[in-house]
Motif scaffolding. Structure first.
Motif, PDB file in Angstrom:
ATOM      1  N   HIS A   1       0.874  -1.162   0.000  1.00 32.85           N
ATOM      2  CA  HIS A   1       0.000   0.000   0.000  1.00 32.85           C
ATOM      3  C   HIS A   1       0.913   1.213   0.000  1.00 32.85           C
ATOM      4  N   LEU A   2       0.534   2.250  -0.724  1.00 28.87           N
ATOM      5  CA  LEU A   2       1.387   3.437  -0.784  1.00 28.87           C
ATOM      6  C   LEU A   2       0.621   4.686  -0.386  1.00 28.87           C
ATOM      7  N   SER A   3       1.356   5.628   0.194  1.00 31.56           N
ATOM      8  CA  SER A   3       0.794   6.956   0.442  1.00 31.56           C
ATOM      9  C   SER A   3       0.758   7.708  -0.895  1.00 31.56           C
ATOM     10  N   GLN A   4      -0.074   8.736  -0.938  1.00 33.98           N
ATOM     11  CA  GLN A   4      -0.167   9.576  -2.134  1.00 33.98           C
ATOM     12  C   GLN A   4       1.220  10.074  -2.552  1.00 33.98           C
TER      13      GLN A   4
ATOM     14  N   TYR B   1       3.510   7.235  -3.822  1.00 35.11           N
ATOM     15  CA  TYR B   1       3.055   6.777  -5.140  1.00 35.11           C
ATOM     16  C   TYR B   1       3.471   7.755  -6.230  1.00 35.11           C
TER      17      TYR B   1
ATOM     18  N   LEU C   1      -3.310   5.824 -10.411  1.00 35.02           N
ATOM     19  CA  LEU C   1      -3.327   4.419 -10.016  1.00 35.02           C
ATOM     20  C   LEU C   1      -4.529   3.775 -10.719  1.00 35.02           C
TER      21      LEU C   1
ATOM     22  N   GLY D   1      -4.945  -0.688  -4.141  1.00 36.84           N
ATOM     23  CA  GLY D   1      -5.564   0.621  -3.993  1.00 36.84           C
ATOM     24  C   GLY D   1      -6.783   0.528  -3.102  1.00 36.84           C
TER      25      GLY D   1
ATOM     26  N   LEU E   1      -4.997   4.527  -2.459  1.00 34.84           N
ATOM     27  CA  LEU E   1      -3.825   4.992  -1.709  1.00 34.84           C
ATOM     28  C   LEU E   1      -4.208   5.233  -0.250  1.00 34.84           C
ATOM     29  N   ARG E   2      -3.212   5.139   0.631  1.00 32.22           N
ATOM     30  CA  ARG E   2      -3.473   5.219   2.069  1.00 32.22           C
ATOM     31  C   ARG E   2      -2.698   6.359   2.710  1.00 32.22           C
TER      32      ARG E   2
ATOM     33  N   SER F   1       2.574   4.343   3.775  1.00 31.69           N
ATOM     34  CA  SER F   1       3.006   3.224   2.928  1.00 31.69           C
ATOM     35  C   SER F   1       3.323   2.010   3.795  1.00 31.69           C
TER      36      SER F   1
END
Lengths: 210, 210
Positions: B32-35, B38, B47, B81, B83-84, B87
């Protein structure tokens, strides 16, 4: 001391012995080779013991091979000695996916209908037409251990693994009894990972049958 | 129908509902990625959803990265997805060994003290200073499911997995309750392999607390 007094004492001792932790042996991918297959891969070279295993007479050898499947390969896969009647390659489900072969869950030696695999040494290569398996989890024990645990060769029992942060109870654990065997539970790396058995605090105990 | 007549019927229905198989979701390694992270890895690119997951709003994305650790790397690791806030990289113990990092067992989001890892996209790379974990096995469920199973958010329960030839009972399965969640048990690939959960006949059931 007469028998009526002795029996409850013996029974109590046996009850406590059944609660002893069972030593856990985590089997990384490895292979056993026949004399003929070994000589083809390592001509004119003796199989050299690198490290003794807990089971008497068994050892990890200095020699390793590369396993080559249709989808990938795994390097430095260790040969276990001594040499056997038939060659057999024991891998995890994770390994089977990397190699791209459908290795079934089997007891050691039950190789009918199992897929083959290519073995590569520094000197030669060899295609086994069968013998690639995922090993059925099992416990080696002596006849005395079998008496203590009240189990027989071929039984399937339950074993709890705890202390490693991923507590679980394995069912379908096969019992292998032989005078040459020492008490030890064999699981593969997937099973060890799922049970947290790589943690030094992890231990296994037999779950009493109700 | 009066309450005295209804209660045994409802009780029987609930007893049967508790025996329903719990859908099994096997989590392959993913992240999972942060904005911000990403955008650094995939500048100017949205995404893109490739496949919806069972949990509402969650999806596997088209975009993948390579995880690079001190000992090895793993390619084509999929971003999930949306995004979270932070990360997070979820790998198995097998993966952790390949990468050479000591990823601890954690619930999603509990990232304090976890190791970092290098992420490589076709466009850029990024070093996360923490966020690599092995996910604690867990069950997502709705508040209604929680009522049926008589469990609460944060409980740890036991789940049996059978039908795949490697029957076992997972302990320490965390319960996650939210109105947005559908009933689904998440285990990683090591756990799925150990339980034979890749077999289409495998199914999971909650073990009633005694």
């Amino acid at each position: 001391m007469d028998k009526a007094l002795l029996e409850p004492v013996v029974s109590k001792i046996l009850d406590e012995m059944r609660l002893r932790p069972i030593p856990l042996g985590v089997s990384n991918r490895h292979l056993h080779l026949s004399q003929q297959d070994y000589q083809q891969l390592f001509p004119q070279q003796p199989l050299v013991e690198k490290k003794a295993l807990l089971q008497p007479g068994q050892y990890a050898a200095e020699q390793t091979v590369t396993l080559v499947g249709p989808k990938g390969q795994l390097e430095k896969v260790r040969i276990l000695g001594p040499l056997r009647r038939r060659s057999q390659v024991e891998i995890s489900r994770s390994d089977a996916r990397v190699l791209g072969i459908a290795a079934p869950l089997r007891m050691s030696g039950e190789l009918e209908g199992t897929p083959g695999i290519r073995l590569v040494s520094p000197f030669a290569e060899l295609v086994l037409t069968n013998g690639a398996i995922v090993a059925q989890r099992h416990i080696h024990m002596s006849p005395l251990d079998a008496l203590i645990y009240r189990v027989q060769h071929g039984d399937r029992i339950q074993v709890a693994v705890q202390g490693g942060g991923r507590r679980l109870v394995f069912d379908d654990v096969a019992i292998r009894v032989s005078p040459q065997m020492r008490l030890e539970m064999h699981i593969d790396t997937d099973e060890a990972n799922a049970a947290g058995a790589d943690d030094p605090h992890a231990y296994a105990t037999l779950v009493p049958r109700s």
